[in-house]
Design a protein around this motif. Structure first.
Motif, short mmCIF file in Angstrom:
data_model
loop_
_atom_site.label_atom_id
_atom_site.label_comp_id
_atom_site.label_asym_id
_atom_site.label_seq_id
_atom_site.Cartn_x
_atom_site.Cartn_y
_atom_site.Cartn_z
N MET A 115 0.75 -1.25 0.05
CA MET A 115 0.07 -0.01 -0.08
C MET A 115 0.84 1.32 0.04
N THR A 116 0.79 2.07 -0.80
CA THR A 116 1.30 3.36 -0.94
C THR A 116 0.86 4.52 0.03
N SER A 117 1.47 5.69 0.22
CA SER A 117 0.78 6.37 1.30
C SER A 117 -0.33 7.00 0.63
N GLU A 118 -0.43 7.17 -0.63
CA GLU A 118 -1.65 7.73 -1.31
C GLU A 118 -2.67 6.88 -0.90
N GLU A 119 -2.73 5.72 -0.76
CA GLU A 119 -3.75 4.77 -0.43
C GLU A 119 -4.25 4.73 1.01
N ILE A 120 -3.59 5.67 1.83
CA ILE A 120 -3.91 5.75 3.14
C ILE A 120 -5.18 6.28 3.47
N TRP A 121 -6.30 5.46 4.12
CA TRP A 121 -7.64 6.12 4.46
C TRP A 121 -7.23 7.06 6.06
N LEU A 122 -7.88 8.13 6.09
CA LEU A 122 -7.55 9.07 7.27
C LEU A 122 -8.76 9.01 7.75
N THR A 123 -8.98 9.16 9.19
CA THR A 123 -10.26 9.64 9.81
C THR A 123 -10.65 10.83 9.87
N PRO A 180 -12.08 18.61 1.91
CA PRO A 180 -11.54 17.61 1.09
C PRO A 180 -12.67 16.55 0.73
N ARG A 181 -12.41 15.75 -0.40
CA ARG A 181 -13.23 14.73 -0.84
C ARG A 181 -13.28 13.53 0.11
N PHE A 182 -14.52 12.95 0.32
CA PHE A 182 -14.41 11.92 1.52
C PHE A 182 -15.14 10.64 1.02
N ALA A 183 -15.43 9.67 1.45
CA ALA A 183 -16.18 8.50 1.42
C ALA A 183 -16.80 8.33 2.61
N LYS A 184 -18.09 7.66 2.57
CA LYS A 184 -18.90 7.52 3.66
C LYS A 184 -18.67 6.04 3.88
N ILE A 185 -18.28 5.41 4.76
CA ILE A 185 -18.06 4.17 4.94
C ILE A 185 -18.69 3.80 6.37
N GLY A 186 -19.83 3.14 6.10
CA GLY A 186 -20.71 2.85 7.19
C GLY A 186 -21.28 4.32 7.78
N ARG A 187 -21.17 4.60 9.06
CA ARG A 187 -21.64 5.95 9.48
C ARG A 187 -20.43 7.03 9.45
N TYR A 188 -19.25 6.48 9.09
CA TYR A 188 -18.23 7.32 9.26
C TYR A 188 -17.52 7.92 8.06
N ARG A 189 -16.93 8.98 8.00
CA ARG A 189 -16.42 9.65 6.88
C ARG A 189 -14.71 9.25 6.80
N LEU A 224 -9.13 9.82 1.69
CA LEU A 224 -7.81 9.24 0.97
C LEU A 224 -6.90 10.52 1.12
N LEU A 225 -5.66 10.07 1.56
CA LEU A 225 -4.66 11.03 1.87
C LEU A 225 -4.32 11.55 0.36
N ARG A 226 -4.23 10.93 -0.58
CA ARG A 226 -4.21 11.82 -1.70
C ARG A 226 -5.17 12.69 -2.08
N ASP A 227 -6.37 12.60 -1.66
CA ASP A 227 -7.40 13.61 -1.76
C ASP A 227 -7.30 14.70 -0.91
N VAL A 228 -6.70 14.61 0.22
CA VAL A 228 -6.76 15.42 1.22
C VAL A 228 -5.35 16.43 0.48
N ARG A 229 -4.59 15.72 0.17
CA ARG A 229 -3.30 16.40 -0.41
C ARG A 229 -3.64 17.20 -1.83
N ARG A 230 -4.49 16.79 -2.45
CA ARG A 230 -5.03 17.67 -3.76
C ARG A 230 -5.85 18.72 -3.09
N TRP A 231 -6.75 18.52 -2.20
CA TRP A 231 -7.45 19.59 -1.62
C TRP A 231 -6.77 20.62 -1.02
#
Length: 71
Positions: A1-9, A34-43, A46-53
């Protein structure tokens, strides 16, 4: 897994940006931040999306600044 594939809380992103987690919730409900995904009830972010934002915010701030006329 690269650092860009890391999911952040939400707490991790808030700590990275040095803002309250509630601000991220407000931004999410307003389709801002930043862009996020809803996983269950949690947002999750992705680190790469946070960096782009973050980069987009820096570029927008540069465009809004008046040119430096001091030499």
């Amino acid at each position: 897994m690269t650092s860009e594939e890391i999911w952040l809380t939400t707490d991790e992103v808030a700590a990275r940006l040095k803002i309250p987690p509630k601000t991220l919730a407000t931004w999410a409900s307003a389709n801002r931040g930043p862009r996020f995904a809803k996983i269950g009830r949690y947002r999750r972010y992705l680190l790469r999306d946070v960096r782009r934002w973050e980069q987009a915010q820096l570029e927008a701030a540069r465009r809004e600044q008046p040119p430096n006329t001091s030499a």
